[in-house]
Design a protein around this motif. Structure first.
Motif, mmCIF file in Angstrom:
data_model
loop_
_atom_site.group_PDB
_atom_site.id
_atom_site.type_symbol
_atom_site.label_atom_id
_atom_site.label_comp_id
_atom_site.label_asym_id
_atom_site.label_seq_id
_atom_site.Cartn_x
_atom_site.Cartn_y
_atom_site.Cartn_z
ATOM 1 N N GLY A 5 0.792 -1.220 0.000
ATOM 2 C CA GLY A 5 0.000 0.000 0.000
ATOM 3 C C GLY A 5 0.825 1.271 0.000
ATOM 4 N N GLN A 7 3.361 4.105 -1.253
ATOM 5 C CA GLN A 7 3.675 4.642 -2.569
ATOM 6 C C GLN A 7 5.144 5.042 -2.617
ATOM 7 O OE1 GLN A 7 0.967 7.318 -4.469
ATOM 8 N NE2 GLN A 7 -0.791 6.615 -3.283
ATOM 9 N N VAL A 12 2.849 1.787 -6.486
ATOM 10 C CA VAL A 12 2.182 1.329 -5.273
ATOM 11 C C VAL A 12 2.714 -0.066 -4.947
ATOM 12 C CG1 VAL A 12 -0.007 0.774 -4.148
ATOM 13 C CG2 VAL A 12 0.109 2.659 -5.799
ATOM 14 N N ARG A 30 1.745 0.271 -11.222
ATOM 15 C CA ARG A 30 1.439 1.639 -11.611
ATOM 16 C C ARG A 30 0.291 1.550 -12.589
ATOM 17 N NH1 ARG A 30 6.353 4.805 -14.047
ATOM 18 N NH2 ARG A 30 5.946 3.349 -15.744
#
Length: 263
Positions: A5, A7, A12, A30
């Motif tokens: 989760g 970034q 991600v 992505r």
């Protein structure tokens, strides 16, 4: 350490795929596309240079069985995600021979473009979960040698040599300039492990392995593995000759011979 989760650089994180040396590799996405993200955990200059070199060299190679690069930053790179694990996951003989054929072709292509990989081993060969469609992919060009470069001093590569000792070519141990034959020797060691489950040379110490690569004849695999034909031993002996000039002209020539013997 990144968590699912999180970034990072526009990607991600989905999960951690593993850690090796100073790098951690994650599966990330992505939008709808998946990638493998390699992140260096510290600022050690040698680790950052290896990462930079890996991206630059691999970005210049365009072959179906060589990992495709996406983008990079000072401490990370994003590349093609291959979902089936390493070549050690293959169980069928035909798949193993196919993977070796594909990697031999990839290496010959790299050699034609002035690149010697210098770290060929099963963990640097990834396979797709749908192997018949995706095949095998060669990864990790971080210690690759470019034609015309002087060889890296031995003192600059102890970590690489130690991690790859079961497969390392004699000339890498003595500081000679790598050549395409260097990858052939390492591919031969890789082939023995993929086909029989054991590397050609085994020793309880690093010095024992070094001595074997430098001074011992390749084993007669057919003596210990009943289904391996006797002719395999002579093919292996040439591919693992101590002097690079005594090996086969290309990786594909070597693999085509063992494939012919085993099919």
């Amino acid at each position: 350490m990144l968590r699912p989760g999180d970034q990072f650089a526009g990607y991600v994180v989905d999960r951690s795929l593993g850690r090796g040396g100073s790098a951690t590799v994650y599966q990330v996405h992505r939008e709808s596309d998946s990638f493998a993200l390699k992140v260096i955990a510290d600022d050690a200059p040698e680790a950052l240079e290896r990462l930079r070199r890996e991206f630059v060299i691999a970005s210049g190679l365009h072959h179906r069985h060589i990992v495709a690069m996406s983008d990079s930053g000072p401490t990370w790179l994003a590349m093609q995600y291959v979902d089936g694990g390493s070549a050690q996951a293959l169980t069928a003989l035909t798949d193993k021979l196919t993977a070796l054929t594909q990697i031999a072709d990839a290496l010959d292509y790299a050699h034609a473009n002035g690149v010697v990989h210098c770290d060929v081993k099963p963990t640097n060969i990834l396979v797709g979960s749908d192997f018949s469609h995706e095949g095998a992919v060669l990864i990790d060009f971080g210690v690759a040698h470019l034609t015309g470069e002087p060889p890296a001093p031995l003192a600059d590569r102890p970590t690489h040599i130690t991690a790859s000792l079961p497969y390392v070519a004699p000339e890498l141990l003595t500081g000679e300039t790598p050549s395409p034959a260097t990858d052939e020797y390492e591919l031969a060691c890789t082939a023995v492990e993929m086909l029989t489950g054991a590397t050609p040379f085994r020793a309880v110490t690093a010095m024992g392995l070094i001595d074997a690569h430098l001074h011992h004849r390749p084993p007669r695999v057919s003596y210990s593995v009943e289904w391996v034909p006797r002719a395999f031993d002579s093919v292996l002996a040439k591919a693992m000759a101590k002097r690079p000039e005594q090996r086969y002209q290309t990786c594909s020539e070597f693999v085509s011979l063992i494939r012919r013997l085993m099919t």
